[in-house]
Design an enzyme around this catalytic site. Structure first.
Site, mmCIF file in Angstrom:
data_model
loop_
_atom_site.group_PDB
_atom_site.id
_atom_site.type_symbol
_atom_site.label_atom_id
_atom_site.label_comp_id
_atom_site.label_asym_id
_atom_site.label_seq_id
_atom_site.Cartn_x
_atom_site.Cartn_y
_atom_site.Cartn_z
ATOM 1 N NE ARG A 1 -1.107 2.444 2.944
ATOM 2 C CZ ARG A 1 -0.527 3.524 3.432
ATOM 3 N NH1 ARG A 1 -0.413 4.625 2.710
ATOM 4 N NH2 ARG A 1 -0.003 3.531 4.654
ATOM 5 C CG ASP A 2 3.298 4.289 2.982
ATOM 6 O OD1 ASP A 2 3.551 5.104 2.085
ATOM 7 O OD2 ASP A 2 3.329 4.599 4.181
ATOM 8 C CG HIS B 1 7.434 7.668 5.577
ATOM 9 N ND1 HIS B 1 7.306 7.171 4.302
ATOM 10 C CD2 HIS B 1 6.222 7.509 6.165
ATOM 11 C CE1 HIS B 1 6.067 6.738 4.125
ATOM 12 N NE2 HIS B 1 5.384 6.936 5.246
ATOM 13 C CB CYS C 1 2.506 10.450 1.663
ATOM 14 S SG CYS C 1 0.821 11.061 1.564
HETATM 15 P P1 HMG Z 1 -13.313 14.124 -1.905
HETATM 16 O O1 HMG Z 1 -12.878 14.735 -3.166
HETATM 17 O O2 HMG Z 1 -13.492 15.009 -0.733
HETATM 18 O O3 HMG Z 1 -14.625 13.232 -2.028
HETATM 19 O O4 HMG Z 1 -12.298 12.977 -1.597
HETATM 20 P P2 HMG Z 1 -15.954 13.416 -2.761
HETATM 21 O O5 HMG Z 1 -16.911 12.656 -1.897
HETATM 22 O O6 HMG Z 1 -16.210 14.852 -3.082
HETATM 23 O O7 HMG Z 1 -15.730 12.594 -4.131
HETATM 24 C C1 HMG Z 1 -14.937 13.047 -5.188
HETATM 25 C C2 HMG Z 1 -14.800 11.908 -6.174
HETATM 26 O O8 HMG Z 1 -14.087 10.827 -5.551
HETATM 27 C C3 HMG Z 1 -16.128 11.313 -6.661
HETATM 28 O O9 HMG Z 1 -15.920 10.806 -7.981
HETATM 29 C C4 HMG Z 1 -16.312 10.131 -5.732
HETATM 30 O O10 HMG Z 1 -17.133 9.125 -6.258
HETATM 31 C C5 HMG Z 1 -14.880 9.631 -5.602
HETATM 32 P P3 HMG Z 1 -16.258 11.693 -9.310
HETATM 33 O O11 HMG Z 1 -17.669 12.125 -9.112
HETATM 34 O O12 HMG Z 1 -15.250 12.821 -9.291
HETATM 35 O O13 HMG Z 1 -16.013 10.725 -10.428
HETATM 36 N N1 HMG Z 1 -14.650 8.915 -4.354
HETATM 37 C C6 HMG Z 1 -14.239 7.637 -4.296
HETATM 38 N N2 HMG Z 1 -13.947 6.724 -5.243
HETATM 39 C C7 HMG Z 1 -13.552 5.496 -4.822
HETATM 40 N N3 HMG Z 1 -13.396 5.169 -3.514
HETATM 41 C C8 HMG Z 1 -13.685 6.068 -2.552
HETATM 42 C C9 HMG Z 1 -14.115 7.346 -2.935
HETATM 43 N N4 HMG Z 1 -14.472 8.441 -2.223
HETATM 44 C C10 HMG Z 1 -14.784 9.384 -3.109
HETATM 45 N N5 HMG Z 1 -13.516 5.714 -1.275
HETATM 46 C C11 HMG Z 1 -11.080 11.293 -0.508
HETATM 47 C C12 HMG Z 1 -12.072 12.430 -0.358
HETATM 48 C C13 HMG Z 1 -10.505 11.002 0.863
HETATM 49 C C14 HMG Z 1 -11.788 10.082 -1.038
HETATM 50 C C15 HMG Z 1 -9.946 11.729 -1.491
HETATM 51 O O14 HMG Z 1 -9.406 12.934 -1.051
HETATM 52 C C16 HMG Z 1 -8.873 10.693 -1.628
HETATM 53 O O15 HMG Z 1 -9.097 9.620 -2.180
HETATM 54 N N6 HMG Z 1 -7.615 11.007 -1.182
HETATM 55 C C17 HMG Z 1 -6.492 10.118 -1.321
HETATM 56 C C18 HMG Z 1 -5.778 10.084 -0.021
HETATM 57 C C19 HMG Z 1 -4.693 9.032 -0.025
HETATM 58 O O16 HMG Z 1 -4.914 7.902 -0.398
HETATM 59 N N7 HMG Z 1 -3.482 9.444 0.459
HETATM 60 C C20 HMG Z 1 -2.397 8.533 0.628
HETATM 61 C C21 HMG Z 1 -2.617 7.599 1.781
HETATM 62 S S1 HMG Z 1 -2.349 8.351 3.375
HETATM 63 C C22 HMG Z 1 -0.668 8.090 3.698
HETATM 64 O O17 HMG Z 1 0.058 7.658 2.835
HETATM 65 C C23 HMG Z 1 -0.132 8.367 5.074
HETATM 66 C C24 HMG Z 1 0.106 7.098 5.881
HETATM 67 O O18 HMG Z 1 1.006 6.234 5.219
HETATM 68 C C25 HMG Z 1 0.668 7.462 7.254
HETATM 69 C C26 HMG Z 1 1.890 8.385 7.173
HETATM 70 O O19 HMG Z 1 2.885 8.051 6.521
HETATM 71 O O20 HMG Z 1 1.785 9.453 7.776
HETATM 72 C C27 HMG Z 1 -1.194 6.326 6.120
HETATM 73 MG MG MG Z 2 3.171 6.353 5.273
#
Ligand code: HMG
Ligand code: MG
Length: 306
Positions: free
Chosen positions: A14-15, A208, A239
């Site tokens: 995933r990450d 990280h 990220c």
């Molecule tokens: P949003 O834009 O606020 O949501 O996204 P929305 O409800 O307005 O929807 C916008 C569009 O996204 C729509 O599609 C929805 O259907 C779709 P459109 O009408 O444009 O075609 N949508 C989805 N599609 C599939 N699955 C879903 C989903 N939700 C909405 N679940 C949201 C909010 C959080 C979904 C968006 O901002 C997003 O996907 N962000 C990605 C965040 C991400 O994955 N970041 C990386 C992981 S975090 C990380 O790496 C840190 C970690 O490792 C810890 C660390 O290192 O600190 C965990």
């Molecule tokens: Mg991370």
């Protein structure tokens, strides 16, 4: 320290793969996860059910979950940002889910398009439904030792969010140094603040290794009683919403450290090393594990590990 069990949560699929410049074929991801499943790891974070436009690298979460061969005793989880993601995750028969927020409002906005407060509201129905389905919820707090947009983050800011997540019903909270900014003293202060509000055995660390501090921070965390460590084979990771952040600490290096300290992990280091080599070859990426690069020292099996 001897004989204490430490759980490693492997976040490479995933990450690691979310940050690759190209989309890796689902068949490669599946083979990667199947190999990881045979290493003795008990927990593998397989993918994310997020907006595929935001993270196209993981748009095939459903396909990957359907294709992997699940090994009994291995726990397969996924990130879920909202109810839509939860529904997809449940259909894929995930063993548990992880919600994710931050200790920094600006990062939270960039990453999941809402404030910290709004994220907690968003998680309420997710935790409720997960509870009904008997599925555990892990929560991530990003930027616990620094933010790419807000800079320094105080331990109190982190513990405040940790308490909110705990009160919500999250059973494990992973503290993410998303940009690899922290050093051991800072990590200690942050963990102490969190230990004041939740039990230490519910806390995980997710470092990280951007500035080479991850193993030092892990050592400091172990000394405080932390027993859950996130890592990524070959040091894959990053990220997409934290520019400049490099990979997670490499699982190979963490296992080497833990074995040397006498901790019990149940993980076969040789198999982890070969899985790291496999994925790096498949995706033409440099292996960031120091242990993989150097190889095991001659006679390693006879080293005294106390
Ligand atoms: P949003 O834009 O606020 O949501 O996204 P929305 O409800 O307005 O929807 C916008 C569009 O996204 C729509 O599609 C929805 O259907 C779709 P459109 O009408 O444009 O075609 N949508 C989805 N599609 C599939 N699955 C879903 C989903 N939700 C909405 N679940 C949201 C909010 C959080 C979904 C968006 O901002 C997003 O996907 N962000 C990605 C965040 C991400 O994955 N970041 C990386 C992981 S975090 C990380 O790496 C840190 C970690 O490792 C810890 C660390 O290192 O600190 C965990
Ligand atoms: Mg991370």
């Amino acid at each position: 320290m001897s004989n204490r069990h430490v759980k490693i949560v492997e976040v490479g699929p995933r990450d690691g793969l979310q940050n690759e410049p190209t989309v890796i074929p689902s068949s490669v991801k599946t083979e990667f996860i199947n190999r990881l499943s045979k290493t003795g790891l008990s927990h593998i974070e397989v993918s994310s059910f997020v907006n595929p436009k935001r993270v196209p690298q993981l748009a095939d979460a459903v396909d990957v979950f359907a294709a992997i061969k699940r090994t009994p005793g291995v726990h397969y989880s996924a990130l879920v940002p909202n109810e839509k993601g939860l529904m997809a995750a449940l259909q894929s028969n995930v063993d548990s889910i992880a919600v994710f927020t931050a200790a920094s409002n600006k990062f939270c906005e960039k990453n999941i398009n809402c404030s910290i407060e709004e994220s907690i509201e968003r998680f309420k129905p997710i935790v409720e439904i997960a509870k009904q389905k008997n599925i555990a919820v892990r929560a991530y707090v990003s930027c616990v030792l620094g933010c790419p947009y807000e800079g320094y983050i105080s331990p109190q800011k982190v513990s405040h969010v940790v308490k909110l997540l705990w009160d919500l019903g999250c059973s494990e909270i992973s503290l993410g140094d998303t940009i690899g900014a922290g050093t051991p003293n800072q990590a200690r202060k942050m963990i102490h603040a969190c230990m004041d509000v939740v039990p230490v055995d519910s806390l995980a660390v997710h470092y990280h290794d951007t500035r080479g501090q991850a193993l030092a921070n892990i050592f400091a965390s172990l000394e405080l009683g932390i027993s859950i460590i996130d890592s990524s084979v070959a040091g894959l990771g990053g990220c997409p919403y934290a520019e400049g952040a490099t990979g997670n600490v490499a699982t190979e290096d963490v296992v080497y450290l833990l074995q040397g300290l006498g901790y019990v992990t149940g993980i076969d280091l040789g198999k982890i090393i070969s899985t790291g080599k496999f994925i790096c070859k498949q995706i033409s990426r440099t292996n960031n594990s120091k242990v993989s690069a150097a190889g095991l020292p001659m006679g390693y099996e006879n080293y005294e590990k106390s």
